[in-house]
Design an enzyme around this catalytic site. Sequence first.
Site, PDB file in Angstrom:
ATOM      1  N   THR A 153      13.645 -71.796  21.530  1.00 34.49           N
ATOM      2  CA  THR A 153      14.123 -73.086  20.941  1.00 34.49           C
ATOM      3  C   THR A 153      15.351 -73.421  21.284  1.00 34.49           C
ATOM      4  O   THR A 153      16.287 -72.675  20.964  1.00 34.49           O
ATOM      5  CB  THR A 153      13.732 -73.249  19.663  1.00 34.49           C
ATOM      6  N   GLU A 176       9.656 -72.386  15.409  1.00 33.27           N
ATOM      7  CA  GLU A 176      10.115 -71.409  14.273  1.00 33.27           C
ATOM      8  C   GLU A 176       8.663 -71.316  13.351  1.00 33.27           C
ATOM      9  O   GLU A 176       8.557 -70.428  12.553  1.00 33.27           O
ATOM     10  CB  GLU A 176      11.136 -71.738  13.461  1.00 33.27           C
ATOM     11  N   LYS A 221      16.484 -85.042  20.490  1.00 36.70           N
ATOM     12  CA  LYS A 221      15.078 -84.709  21.187  1.00 36.70           C
ATOM     13  C   LYS A 221      14.474 -85.971  21.846  1.00 36.70           C
ATOM     14  O   LYS A 221      14.444 -87.000  21.402  1.00 36.70           O
ATOM     15  CB  LYS A 221      13.975 -84.526  19.850  1.00 36.70           C
ATOM     16  N   TRP A 267      14.350 -80.809  23.750  1.00 27.98           N
ATOM     17  CA  TRP A 267      15.722 -80.818  22.961  1.00 27.98           C
ATOM     18  C   TRP A 267      16.707 -81.056  24.307  1.00 27.98           C
ATOM     19  O   TRP A 267      16.684 -80.552  25.206  1.00 27.98           O
ATOM     20  CB  TRP A 267      15.905 -79.510  22.366  1.00 27.98           C
TER      21      TRP A 267
HETATM   22  P1  AMP Z   1      10.194 -77.878  18.337  1.00 27.08           P
HETATM   23  O1  AMP Z   1      10.862 -76.463  17.771  1.00 27.08           O
HETATM   24  O2  AMP Z   1      10.702 -78.257  19.580  1.00 27.08           O
HETATM   25  O3  AMP Z   1       8.761 -78.098  18.101  1.00 27.08           O
HETATM   26  O4  AMP Z   1      10.926 -78.939  17.413  1.00 27.08           O
HETATM   27  C1  AMP Z   1      10.745 -79.049  15.943  1.00 27.08           C
HETATM   28  C2  AMP Z   1      11.537 -80.511  15.639  1.00 27.08           C
HETATM   29  O5  AMP Z   1      10.925 -81.642  16.048  1.00 27.08           O
HETATM   30  C3  AMP Z   1      11.480 -80.560  14.116  1.00 27.08           C
HETATM   31  O6  AMP Z   1      12.419 -79.645  13.385  1.00 27.08           O
HETATM   32  C4  AMP Z   1      11.711 -82.085  13.918  1.00 27.08           C
HETATM   33  O7  AMP Z   1      13.173 -82.430  13.841  1.00 27.08           O
HETATM   34  C5  AMP Z   1      10.945 -82.709  15.038  1.00 27.08           C
HETATM   35  N1  AMP Z   1       9.355 -83.027  14.999  1.00 27.08           N
HETATM   36  C6  AMP Z   1       8.533 -82.323  15.234  1.00 27.08           C
HETATM   37  N2  AMP Z   1       7.270 -83.106  14.597  1.00 27.08           N
HETATM   38  C7  AMP Z   1       7.898 -84.335  14.365  1.00 27.08           C
HETATM   39  C8  AMP Z   1       7.176 -85.497  13.692  1.00 27.08           C
HETATM   40  N3  AMP Z   1       5.928 -85.540  13.750  1.00 27.08           N
HETATM   41  N4  AMP Z   1       8.101 -86.587  13.369  1.00 27.08           N
HETATM   42  C9  AMP Z   1       9.319 -86.260  13.234  1.00 27.08           C
HETATM   43  N5  AMP Z   1       9.990 -85.484  13.910  1.00 27.08           N
HETATM   44  C10 AMP Z   1       9.421 -84.064  14.412  1.00 27.08           C
END
Ligand code: AMP
Length: 548
Positions: free
Chosen positions: A189, A334, A445, A450
């Site tokens: 990540t 994670e 994001k 990211w």
């Molecule tokens: P990733 O590890 O790339 O899946 O990113 C995870 C992060 O994406 C989370 O900690 C949030 O900051 C953001 N995220 C994931 N799903 C949502 C959602 N439904 N609404 C808002 N933020 C989200």
Amino acid sequence: MSSLMGRMMRMPMLISSLLVHAARHSADTEIVSKRVEGDLHRYTYRDAELRARKVAQALARLGCEAGDRVATLAWNGYRHFEIYFGASGSQLVCHTINPRLFPEQIAWIAGDAADKVLCFDLTFLPLIEKLAPSLPSIEHFVLMTDRAHMPESSKIAGLLCYEELVEAENGHYAWPEFDENTASSICYTSGTTGHPKGAVYSHRSSVLHAYAAALPDAMCLSSADSVLPVVPMFHVNAWGVPYSAPLVGARLVFPGPHLDGKSLHELFEQEQVTFSAGVPTVWLGVINHMKNHGLKLSTLRRTVIGGSACPPAMMRTLEDDFGVEVIHAWGMTELSPLGTLSKLKTKHKALPVEAQRRLLEKQGRSIYGIDMCIVGADGKSLPWDGRSSGDLLVRGGWVIDGYFGRDESPLQEVDGQLWFPTGDVATIDADGFMQITDRSKDVIKSGGEWISSIDLENIAMAHPAVLEAAAIGCHHPKWDERPLLVVVRRPGKELTREEMLAFYEGRIAKWQIPDDVVFVDEIPHTATGKMLKLKLREQFKDHRLPGV
Ligand code: AMP
């Protein structure tokens, strides 16, 4: 007094067992893949399991031993699916790499994971030809295609053909049994500060997550479903769909690299897809295509949308205009990734529609297996009243307790237990509905991917006319967020927006370059000298990015 032990068989929860189950009980259920080569490929779980065994044999023949990392740079398709099971099932570790990263980042990640084999789709041949000299740990490069599509010559010495490797094996291979806590796959990540970090999943955590994801209040998957994961298999194992689908015997439809609205809509219709999953941005493409051409969805009934906040307007359009139930979900790399999904309880069905919608727009309730809490600035847990907002922490059987190759623990103690801090800020109401209200981690994001604000700032700071720079996320209707660069010029130096943006060319992936630059006299700081990003985000929350 010693406890009385259960008298149950001890069967390790292994990823291979998911595919073995599907091959036995859903033998003729199809897996359909749109190939990079352009055509549709069809076969069954029975075929997939046999070929996954051959992949395991081929990887062993290449010299892979327990614990070795097999990397993939590939779209969603049957060959990728076979590597998932062939590698993990034979005690190797499947490392899915995100091809959208900047080439230097890909090389860094492959080096950090010490990948031994790299399997990649035809799309990425030019990239890997360029990158191969920077991938010293890779002993074998495998192009995921057949002989007919192999290049006549390649800059990659000893480039192997996937189909030839598979066809050379006889499939006489028994899936080994081993400790269910063995690593099964790695996903990096870049949603943290510094270099990307690897989440290392285990067989146990992946199988538990596969069970949980299929539950009725989660994805509600069954053998009656035809499932199209739009979310890539390099994004946290496509949210676990490639494991949950064989667990329930659902039909799988893989879109390959064809992720535009038209291609997806065609595939939904042709293959009678009933369930899908993806980030909001992909749905914008599908919705626009359907609206522009007066099209409908005849079989798609449910979709999970997550990865970033699903805009309420998108939920309404999909439900009201196209009859698709949107299940808003929150998760993280994670967390394998699922944490919460928004589904109503029986008592909510009596609420007015608008009140129901407001609940469904939240990120939702945790699935059994994930516990969560919110804490205030003093580190003490806050009440579940739907108003108190604090740092969101989680714990559970598919939450990491550390990153690959890093000794330091990311965990934090709350009320005598260890929790993983998510970097998200949230409220939780009395019914357990969590709602993300902000983010404490310093990352942006965009379209589910990211962008490191630190990378953007470091590049800007290397410009001789920049005294200080801060990169923040700015709301964007299509991408959810896009980077905005806030710059303080050095006294007496000239610098235009265009010059600043041109400085990023070739230094970072094109899609990561900020959309806009604003010049300020000063950037607010904390007492300890850190840039006050929250304040900056507040200051520029109404900033209109060009073209919006
Ligand atoms: P990733 O590890 O790339 O899946 O990113 C995870 C992060 O994406 C989370 O900690 C949030 O900051 C953001 N995220 C994931 N799903 C949502 C959602 N439904 N609404 C808002 N933020 C989200």
